[in-house]
Each structure stands twice: as C-alpha cells, then as structure tokens.
Scaffold this motif. Structure first.
Motif, PDB file in Angstrom:
ATOM      1  N   GLY A 172     -11.261  -7.626  -4.200  1.00 46.23           N
ATOM      2  CA  GLY A 172     -10.890  -7.721  -5.612  1.00 46.23           C
ATOM      3  C   GLY A 172      -9.728  -6.843  -6.029  1.00 46.23           C
ATOM      4  O   GLY A 172      -9.427  -6.752  -7.225  1.00 46.23           O
ATOM      5  N   THR A 173      -9.030  -6.216  -5.062  1.00 41.15           N
ATOM      6  CA  THR A 173      -7.946  -5.302  -5.430  1.00 41.15           C
ATOM      7  C   THR A 173      -6.566  -5.815  -5.037  1.00 41.15           C
ATOM      8  O   THR A 173      -5.587  -5.074  -5.130  1.00 41.15           O
ATOM      9  CB  THR A 173      -8.160  -3.909  -4.802  1.00 41.15           C
ATOM     10  N   ASP A 174      -6.459  -7.053  -4.612  1.00 43.39           N
ATOM     11  CA  ASP A 174      -5.144  -7.601  -4.263  1.00 43.39           C
ATOM     12  C   ASP A 174      -4.197  -7.485  -5.458  1.00 43.39           C
ATOM     13  O   ASP A 174      -4.543  -7.869  -6.582  1.00 43.39           O
ATOM     14  CB  ASP A 174      -5.252  -9.067  -3.847  1.00 43.39           C
ATOM     15  N   GLY A 175      -3.001  -6.968  -5.210  1.00 45.05           N
ATOM     16  CA  GLY A 175      -1.995  -6.850  -6.257  1.00 45.05           C
ATOM     17  C   GLY A 175      -2.155  -5.658  -7.164  1.00 45.05           C
ATOM     18  O   GLY A 175      -1.301  -5.426  -8.031  1.00 45.05           O
ATOM     19  N   PRO A 196     -13.271   0.440 -11.726  1.00 43.84           N
ATOM     20  CA  PRO A 196     -14.363   0.029 -10.830  1.00 43.84           C
ATOM     21  C   PRO A 196     -14.189   0.613  -9.427  1.00 43.84           C
ATOM     22  O   PRO A 196     -13.071   0.906  -8.988  1.00 43.84           O
ATOM     23  CB  PRO A 196     -14.247  -1.495 -10.822  1.00 43.84           C
ATOM     24  N   GLY A 197     -15.307   0.727  -8.710  1.00 41.13           N
ATOM     25  CA  GLY A 197     -15.333   1.372  -7.403  1.00 41.13           C
ATOM     26  C   GLY A 197     -14.269   0.917  -6.418  1.00 41.13           C
ATOM     27  O   GLY A 197     -13.579   1.756  -5.825  1.00 41.13           O
ATOM     28  N   PRO A 198     -14.084  -0.386  -6.181  1.00 37.57           N
ATOM     29  CA  PRO A 198     -13.078  -0.825  -5.216  1.00 37.57           C
ATOM     30  C   PRO A 198     -11.666  -0.358  -5.570  1.00 37.57           C
ATOM     31  O   PRO A 198     -10.887  -0.005  -4.676  1.00 37.57           O
ATOM     32  CB  PRO A 198     -13.192  -2.353  -5.262  1.00 37.57           C
ATOM     33  N   GLN A 258      -7.049   5.859  -1.029  1.00 40.58           N
ATOM     34  CA  GLN A 258      -6.430   5.582   0.268  1.00 40.58           C
ATOM     35  C   GLN A 258      -4.912   5.505   0.164  1.00 40.58           C
ATOM     36  O   GLN A 258      -4.194   5.994   1.041  1.00 40.58           O
ATOM     37  CB  GLN A 258      -7.001   4.290   0.857  1.00 40.58           C
ATOM     38  N   VAL A 259      -4.409   4.897  -0.904  1.00 38.97           N
ATOM     39  CA  VAL A 259      -2.963   4.816  -1.097  1.00 38.97           C
ATOM     40  C   VAL A 259      -2.378   6.210  -1.316  1.00 38.97           C
ATOM     41  O   VAL A 259      -1.337   6.571  -0.746  1.00 38.97           O
ATOM     42  CB  VAL A 259      -2.622   3.893  -2.283  1.00 38.97           C
TER      43      VAL A 259
END
Length: 292
Positions: free
Chosen positions: A189-192, A246-248, A255-256
């Motif tokens: 759910g984190t694309d983009g 949200p968590g994701p 990480q980034v």
C-alpha cells in the motif's frame, strides 16, 4: 515480503532481446519518401539502411496488443541493450527473459524465464498480454524513434526510444528497497508514497520530497566518479515534518531515511536511479515516463 536479486540492468524481457537484437542485425528503418542516400527500397515506405545506433539506447515499452485488445504499459517498463549484446529491462513488476534467434527482420522467441513477485492486478494484466505477444516468430520494424514487433497473427509490441532523465529537476519515486545484493518490494500500500527531487542550490544541491509519510528536505553535495569509482552524494541532515501515518508508511519512511544519511553511492541509468549507503542499505527510484 517477496524478495528478488537486484538486477535492474541485467535481467531482460524477451521483448527486449527480440527488439534490440533484431534491429542490431537488420539496421533498417522505413523511409520517408524517395530521398537520396543509400536506400534500397523504391519510393515512399521503402526499407532503407540506417546508421542510427541501436545499442546503448533506452527503449520505453508503450503498449502490447493481443487479439485486437491494446494494453498500455505501466510506468517504468523499459528496455536496453549494450554494445556487447547484453539486454536488460524493467517491466514494472516481474522480469521475463528468453532465448531468441533472429534472421533478417524475423525473430523467433524460445524458452522464457520469469521472476515470481506478486503483482497488482493492472501489472499482472500487462504481463499476461506481454507473455502472449512475444511467442514464436516476430517481425521487427523501426521508423523514426519507434519500434514495433508484430506476430503473424497481428499481435504487436510498441516501443519508443527515450532520452535519459537528468538527476536534477526530476521527481524520483522510490520503487524498491535493498539490503546488500537483495532487493525487496515496498511495504503493501505504499507505492508512490516516497519520492524526492534534487534542485540546484548554489554550487551544491538541495533535496526535497516525501519519506513515505512526512515531507523532508536536506542539502546534498555531488562528487563525480574518478577512475571507475562510483559517484557519490553526501546528504546533509534531514529535516522533516512529524505527523504519524499508518504502519506500512512509517516502515517505509524509516527504511528510506536510513539510506539518506551521509555519503551514498549512486548510479543513474536513463529513468532509473539507485542509491546505496556504506552499510548496504539502498533504494531504487524511477522517473516518470515522458508525458505521464
């Protein structure tokens, strides 16, 4: 979380091999009218010899047509071949490879191999269309900067040559993370969500964008490579907003941010950018396709 080896510039699609090996072998394109030169075809539309370099060219996959149904290629679907005949591609999700043989402008696609990453529905649809289109014998034609691969049944793959994206002024969207030689997909759910842009700031650069949740900015200094050593970016202290997500998204952000600390090596290849920290943490990012 699905994993794959980082091979953005060495894994290939069969369409890449088909397109570029064919064109390298043929060296022809459709003529425009009956101009002078070394053309071998007579009149409008004849086949002419061309000196246009077809190796070390980045090709953008535009669409695939199977059974009369056209499927647009996703952002990031790209192909390339080097001067040694090594082909490479990014297809938006999985990588597909194939052995091919060619004779004149006809190419025969042999056995295919593919990675097995789970893909969103739209990418899965595109990959199925591509898999159907590059089977058996294909004819390659090139006109101006466009390449078309066509089967005997009329299925077709359309590609366009594309200039490289500049490091500065391009919005780079993070599409994968890495630890050492192993790449991982982004959290679901984190694309983009994570993206950044470099801009000129005096003699140095400024970096700004989103870490995945929060907006950020940082200074950056570019050091060109010497004697084959990787080029580096020295990223200053990252300043960011402090909202919770949200968590994701927070996982992606952490990480980034681990990558964007201090000196990182970078590799820029057309619309692909790879950043890697000294501890092996890394990310890859993609520039938007022209017109998107």
């Amino acid at each position: 979380m699905p994993k794959q080896r980082i091979t953005p510039l060495t894994t290939v699609t069969a369409v890449t091999t088909v397109a570029l090996l064919t064109l390298t072998a043929c060296g022809t394109e459709s003529g425009k009218g009956s101009g002078s030169g070394s053309g071998t075809g007579a009149g409008s539309g004849g086949e002419v010899r061309t000196e246009t370099a077809l190796t070390d060219v980045h090709w953008n996959v535009d669409s695939v047509t199977v059974g009369g149904r056209k499927t647009a290629a996703p952002a990031g679907a790209s192909v390339e071949i080097d001067s040694q005949g090594r082909a490479s591609a990014k297809t938006g999700c999985n990588s597909i490879g194939a052995d091919v043989t060619f004779e004149g402008d006809t190419v025969t696609v042999g056995d295919k191999q593919t990675t097995m990453i789970g893909c969103p529905k739209d990418l899965e649809t595109f990959e199925k269309a591509l898999d159907g289109a590059f089977s058996g014998k294909l004819k390659a034609t090139v006109q101006d900067k466009r390449l078309t691969l066509t089967s005997a049944d009329g299925d077709a793959i359309a590609l366009t040559s594309e200039p490289p994206a500049p490091l500065v002024g391009t919005e780079w969207t993070v599409d994968a993370l890495a630890q050492g030689a192993t790449a991982t997909s982004l959290p679901k759910g984190t694309d983009g969500k994570a993206h950044f842009t470099f801009r000129k700031d005096g003699k140095d650069l400024a970096m700004e964008g989103s870490l995945g949740c929060n907006s950020f900015s940082a200074s950056a200094r570019l050091s060109e490579s010497a004697s084959g050593a990787p080029a580096t970016l020295t990223i200053g202290r990252v300043s960011s907003t402090r909202k919770l997500c949200p968590g994701p998204e927070m996982t992606l952000e952490r990480q980034v941010q681990k990558v964007l600390e201090g000196k990182v090596s970078y590799e820029l290849r057309h619309r692909g950018l790879t950043l890697r920290a000294a501890d092996g943490q890394g990310l890859s990012a993609t520039a938007p396709a022209p017109g998107k």
